[in-house]
Design a protein around this motif. Structure first.
Motif, PDB file in Angstrom:
ATOM      1  N   ARG A 134      36.461  40.635  39.841  1.00 23.59           N
ATOM      2  CA  ARG A 134      35.908  42.104  39.969  1.00 23.59           C
ATOM      3  C   ARG A 134      35.696  42.549  38.466  1.00 23.59           C
ATOM      4  NH1 ARG A 134      33.155  45.001  41.258  1.00 23.59           N
ATOM      5  NH2 ARG A 134      32.433  45.893  43.135  1.00 23.59           N
TER       6      ARG A 134
ATOM      7  N   LEU B  30      34.025  41.971  36.248  1.00 13.72           N
ATOM      8  CA  LEU B  30      32.724  42.189  37.004  1.00 13.72           C
ATOM      9  C   LEU B  30      32.644  43.469  36.392  1.00 13.72           C
ATOM     10  CD1 LEU B  30      31.305  40.402  39.313  1.00 13.72           C
ATOM     11  CD2 LEU B  30      31.086  39.945  37.246  1.00 13.72           C
ATOM     12  N   MET B  31      33.791  44.705  36.553  1.00 17.50           N
ATOM     13  CA  MET B  31      33.631  45.878  36.095  1.00 17.50           C
ATOM     14  C   MET B  31      33.430  46.534  35.307  1.00 17.50           C
ATOM     15  SD  MET B  31      36.822  47.273  39.282  1.00 17.50           S
ATOM     16  CE  MET B  31      36.577  47.362  41.200  1.00 17.50           C
TER      17      MET B  31
ATOM     18  N   ASP C 152      32.131  44.998  32.740  1.00 19.26           N
ATOM     19  CA  ASP C 152      30.650  44.397  31.997  1.00 19.26           C
ATOM     20  C   ASP C 152      29.871  45.973  32.855  1.00 19.26           C
ATOM     21  OD1 ASP C 152      31.839  41.803  32.071  1.00 19.26           O
ATOM     22  OD2 ASP C 152      30.379  41.162  33.801  1.00 19.26           O
ATOM     23  N   GLN C 153      30.594  46.168  33.743  1.00 16.04           N
ATOM     24  CA  GLN C 153      29.150  47.233  34.101  1.00 16.04           C
ATOM     25  C   GLN C 153      29.369  48.225  32.730  1.00 16.04           C
ATOM     26  OE1 GLN C 153      30.316  49.046  37.875  1.00 16.04           O
ATOM     27  NE2 GLN C 153      28.367  50.172  38.478  1.00 16.04           N
ATOM     28  N   ILE C 154      30.611  48.942  32.954  1.00 18.36           N
ATOM     29  CA  ILE C 154      30.931  49.846  32.179  1.00 18.36           C
ATOM     30  C   ILE C 154      30.788  49.604  30.380  1.00 18.36           C
ATOM     31  CG2 ILE C 154      33.308  51.332  32.029  1.00 18.36           C
ATOM     32  CD1 ILE C 154      34.240  50.504  34.490  1.00 18.36           C
ATOM     33  N   LEU C 155      31.446  48.603  30.284  1.00 15.15           N
ATOM     34  CA  LEU C 155      31.530  48.685  28.779  1.00 15.15           C
ATOM     35  C   LEU C 155      29.571  47.737  27.966  1.00 15.15           C
ATOM     36  CD1 LEU C 155      35.022  47.096  28.457  1.00 15.15           C
ATOM     37  CD2 LEU C 155      34.154  49.462  27.727  1.00 15.15           C
ATOM     38  N   LEU C 156      29.093  47.365  29.235  1.00 14.21           N
ATOM     39  CA  LEU C 156      28.314  46.234  28.949  1.00 14.21           C
ATOM     40  C   LEU C 156      26.486  47.430  29.653  1.00 14.21           C
ATOM     41  CD1 LEU C 156      28.806  42.165  29.085  1.00 14.21           C
ATOM     42  CD2 LEU C 156      29.112  44.083  27.510  1.00 14.21           C
ATOM     43  N   GLU C 157      26.725  47.331  30.394  1.00 11.41           N
ATOM     44  CA  GLU C 157      25.619  48.175  30.936  1.00 11.41           C
ATOM     45  C   GLU C 157      25.411  49.557  31.047  1.00 11.41           C
ATOM     46  OE1 GLU C 157      25.899  45.782  34.137  1.00 11.41           O
ATOM     47  OE2 GLU C 157      25.960  44.512  33.640  1.00 11.41           O
TER      48      GLU C 157
ATOM     49  N   PHE D 227      39.889  51.216  31.653  1.00 10.25           N
ATOM     50  CA  PHE D 227      39.193  50.980  30.148  1.00 10.25           C
ATOM     51  C   PHE D 227      39.359  51.714  29.479  1.00 10.25           C
ATOM     52  CE2 PHE D 227      36.307  53.499  33.194  1.00 10.25           C
ATOM     53  CZ  PHE D 227      35.628  54.384  32.526  1.00 10.25           C
TER      54      PHE D 227
ATOM     55  N   PHE E 178      30.120  54.832  39.314  1.00  8.55           N
ATOM     56  CA  PHE E 178      29.916  53.071  39.979  1.00  8.55           C
ATOM     57  C   PHE E 178      29.282  52.540  40.984  1.00  8.55           C
ATOM     58  CE2 PHE E 178      33.493  53.631  36.080  1.00  8.55           C
ATOM     59  CZ  PHE E 178      32.357  53.982  34.624  1.00  8.55           C
TER      60      PHE E 178
END
Lengths: 292, 153, 379
Positions: free
Chosen positions: C127, C130-131, C133-138, C280, C340
């Motif tokens: 999980r 996936l967070m 991914d959301q923070i660093l990619l999206e 992060f 987020f």
């Protein structure tokens, strides 16, 4: 958030890679420097690759002195003209010290522009009040120049400016020009002055009751130390300006400028992405708490 | 030129006071004018006057052997100068000098104190106004105390 | 679990590791080192912590002998997958300066080395990935180094069957069984009969790899046992965190005297942020060689517990330890939701285990619920 079932990290990663590396700067060459005050210098920079940097008034760049470090610096140039990138920098640390010492020809690295702008054009058809203190005039200058490019579309315009001493007053010639030729009420005050000082002494907030504007139809753009901005916002609210019409430019530690490094967080805000320009409506509950 | 009675309601300091009170206070007042650089009073002198500024600029300053004269505050049109007439020992703490040609209304301090004492309602109204200006000055002075624009190095 | 659910024996799991290796992955999995479970390259089942369990409590971590053959019979290890996908030190770029020219070296292309296959990722840590991914990619801008590493990564998750004393993933709704974001997810069964792994397939890529190894279709019994094991694990969480109204609780308690109480114990050592799988925050460092010609810029992990973290000209925004702890827990349990859309805590319990002072996020949040509020605050 994307639901876990829909989440496709490979797609997201590919998209991110295609968007490019926000941490990779572009080299700029110092073309001209100007000593504004004892500790403040304006640098004019040209991109080595020749592609000019488009920006909105109020935005900042991450300015990097090779081998020393990188700091966020607001752009102080004219957003309506495509030309040199202009930064007005006060020497307050090792990186800013290296930047103000950069001679013409020096290569600096630039990332950006980043962050939200002043959106001064929201004040068209109404009154605009700029309030600033110290180096805070530099980030406001692009908004003032943007307004001046369409001066006739605004009603009353005032600039209230506080400096520490008369010697610390920035852009003195421009202030006179804006006042004399361009229909801006410019009021300057200093914290203290020498015997020879013939101007005003006091706090910039004390000027707010002295100027004429229609509170319900005014956009107030405030830039300076946080204490000053809070005091100004309180005084503006006292005159009836809605909190949503008061915009402040926040300063926080920034290492990336693009919301990744986490340093600039103010509770739920990333100042570098959600700001630096934010409404007092948004900031008021956060600014009144210590060490938030 | 306006008479003092005509002018007083226009000055922000007296805003809201009724006509009889203004007439009462005007009895203590005279019009004064200062040339640029003219000194209104010196530190340590007998403090017997309260000024409301009509136009121009008055600098409140202090002598310092090392720094020379330092201007620590100013008062301009709509502003006021002088509190020391209010409380013993009735001595000025600072120098006051006109930064530019300045017109003001000067009130005799002893006369004002007499009016306040004989009519507490007038005294309270006047003190409220004094307190408001003093608070504004005090807040501004406190904020300037922290050197918020910061000194470099 | 669906009809796609498969079963692997021990030999099948070894075949899976081999298949991933053959596909060019660097296979990373849990190993025992210096008395702790740590992620490291593995090639064989023998590299895994066979028969090893753990004891975790506030400021307490011990490995123990389980007395069985379980390969994944422990809870959260010393580190999550964070150091693999988001290393603590990343080279961003180099520059060379000569007399008349300065060159920013764009040849630093992310990432170095082959892609990673992560074996044994727990649901809490998954999980957290996936967070990230959301923070660093999206968002506005991406971390391209993370993006490159993540794009090629292969994840074999493992359900937790024996949670530790500091676990509270059930409270955070992140476990103990992974619910997505994996290529393959294993549930280890060893208590009844044959030692085997029930395998859920999450992606086509996962299915392709699984097709290369000797996986059989799971029986109804296998599935039922796996579900029972998970249900039992869910009931054995060592900690709980009451999450309702948590955001408003934290925001309203911004001036709680309880922060002074935490600050009297907190050493601001940054351990919690280092072991946290979701933290992060980073800084950048410039390194110059002695000649001054070559410089490198690195992205390094940073922590909101350090004084310099919030430094602006004139001083730090958060000078006191009370304000830094408040920032950390408020970010995890409140501001993260505004930013987020979820909590920033996955309930892995590492911050509790690895805090030298034994400060417990679940206890501190509960203490705030018990703190009377003097003033309310708009949020």
């Amino acid at each position: 958030m994307t639901s876990l079932a829909e989440h496709d990290h490979a797609d997201a990663a590919a998209h991110a890679l295609a968007a490019g590396d926000a941490m990779l700067p572009r080299p700029y060459r110092v073309v001209r420097t100007r000593q504004d005050t004892r500790d403040t210098v304006t640098l004019q920079l040209e991109p080595v690759d020749g592609v000019p940097l488009k920006f909105s008034a109020g935005q900042f760049t991450m300015l990097h002195a090779f081998g020393v470090g990188e700091v966020p610096i607001s752009i102080s140039g004219d957003p309506t003209k495509e030309g040199l990138l202009e930064h007005t920098i006060r020497n307050v640390g090792s990186v800013s010290g290296a930047l103000v010492a950069a001679a013409p020809g020096t290569i600096l690295a630039v990332r950006g522009p980043f962050g939200t702008g002043w959106d001064v054009s929201d004040g068209m058809g109404g009154d605009v009040v700029f309030i600033t203190g110290g180096i805070g005039l530099a980030p406001l200058r692009p908004a003032i120049l943007e307004l001046l490019a369409n001066r006739e579309k605004y009603n009353r315009v005032a600039l209230l400016y506080g400096a520490r001493t008369p010697d610390d007053i920035l852009f003195g010639d421009e202030l006179r020009k804006w006042a004399d030729l361009l229909g801006i009420v410019v009021e300057v005050t200093v914290d203290s002055g020498p015997h020879s000082w013939r101007g005003r002494v006091g706090l910039v907030t004390q000027l707010i009751p002295r100027i004429a504007f229609d509170p319900a139809n005014t956009v107030a753009l405030v830039c300076g130390p946080e204490v000053m901005m809070r005091a100004c916002a309180t005084a503006l609210r006292g005159r009836g300006v809605p909190a949503a019409s008061i915009r402040l430019s926040m300063e926080r530690n920034m290492k990336c400028g693009v919301g990744l490094c986490g340093h600039c967080q103010l509770r739920e805000l990333f100042i570098c992405v959600d700001g630096p320009v934010l409404t007092y409506e948004r900031l008021a509950p956060l600014m009144s708490r210590w060490e938030l | 030129m306006q008479t003092i009675e005509e002018y007083l309601p226009e000055h922000p300091f007296f805003a809201g006071l009724d006509q009889p009170t203004l007439e009462l206070l005007a009895g203590c007042a005279t019009n004064v004018h200062f040339d640029a650089n003219e000194v209104l009073f010196h530190e340590g002198d007998q403090a017997d006057t309260f000024y409301i500024v009509r136009k121009g600029l008055i600098a409140i300053q202090v002598q310092s052997p090392s720094a020379g004269g330092v201007v620590v505050d100013t008062a301009e049109a709509g502003g006021v100068v002088g509190w020391s007439w209010l409380v013993p020992p009735y001595r000025w703490m600072f120098d006051a000098r006109a930064s530019e040609p300045t017109s003001a209304v000067a009130f005799d301090g002893a006369c004002l104190r007499g009016k306040c004492e004989s009519d507490p309602a007038v005294g309270y109204a006047l003190m409220q106004r004094v307190a408001r200006v003093m608070l504004d000055r005090l807040e501004a002075a406190r904020l300037r105390l922290i050197d918020m624009y910061g000194s470099s190095s | 679990m669906t009809d796609d659910t498969r079963v692997l024996g021990l030999a099948g799991l070894q075949a899976l590791i081999d298949a991933l290796g053959l596909r060019g992955y660097t296979v990373i999995g849990p190993t025992v080192r210096d008395g702790a479970i740590v992620n490291a390259p593995i090639s064989s089942l023998d590299d895994l912590p066979r028969g090893i369990g753990d004891e975790q409590d506030a400021a307490h971590y011990r490995l123990r002998d389980r007395g069985d053959e379980a390969l994944f019979g422990f809870a959260a290890g010393a580190q999550s997958a964070k150091p693999v996908l988001f290393p603590s030190d990343e080279l961003l770029w180099r520059s060379r300066r000569t007399a008349d020219v300065t060159v920013i070296d764009r040849e630093v292309e992310p990432p170095p080395g082959p892609p990673y296959a992560l074996i044994g990722v727990r649901s809490c840590d998954l999980r957290a990935i996936l967070m990230h991914d959301q923070i660093l990619l999206e968002r506005t801008a991406a971390d391209v180094h993370y993006a490159a590493r993540r794009a090629e990564s292969f994840v074999v998750a493992v359900a937790c069957t024996d949670p530790a004393g500091t676990c509270f993933c059930v409270s955070m709704d992140t476990g103990p069984s992974p619910r997505g974001g994996y290529d393959l997810a294993l549930t280890e069964l060893y208590a009844d009969g044959e030692h085997r792994f029930v395998v859920a397939v999450g992606t086509d890529r996962g299915a392709e790899v699984l097709a290369e190894v000797a996986a059989t279709t799971a029986t109804a019994d296998d599935v039922a046992v796996a579900e029972r094991v998970i249900t039992e694990a869910s009931g054995r969480m060592g900690r709980a965190l009451q999450t309702d109204g948590l955001k408003y609780l934290l925001y309203a308690n911004v001036e709680s005297p309880h922060w002074d109480d935490v600050a009297s114990r907190c050493l601001a050592c940054t351990n919690c942020t280092l072991v946290c799988p979701t933290c992060f925050c980073t800084s950048v460092e410039d390194v110059t060689d002695l000649t001054g010609v070559n410089a490198e810029r690195h992205r390094v992990w940073d922590s909101c517990f350090s004084e310099e973290f919030s430094y602006i000209h004139g001083g730090s925004v958060r000078e006191s330890t009370r304000s830094r702890y408040r920032q950390w827990i408020t970010h995890k349990l409140a501001a993260w939701e505004d930013q987020f859309g979820s909590f920033g805590c996955v309930g892995c319990g590492r911050c509790i285990t690895w805090c030298p002072a034994g400060i417990d996020i679940t206890v501190e949040a509960a203490a705030l619920r018990g703190t009377p509020r003097k003033t309310s605050q708009r949020s």
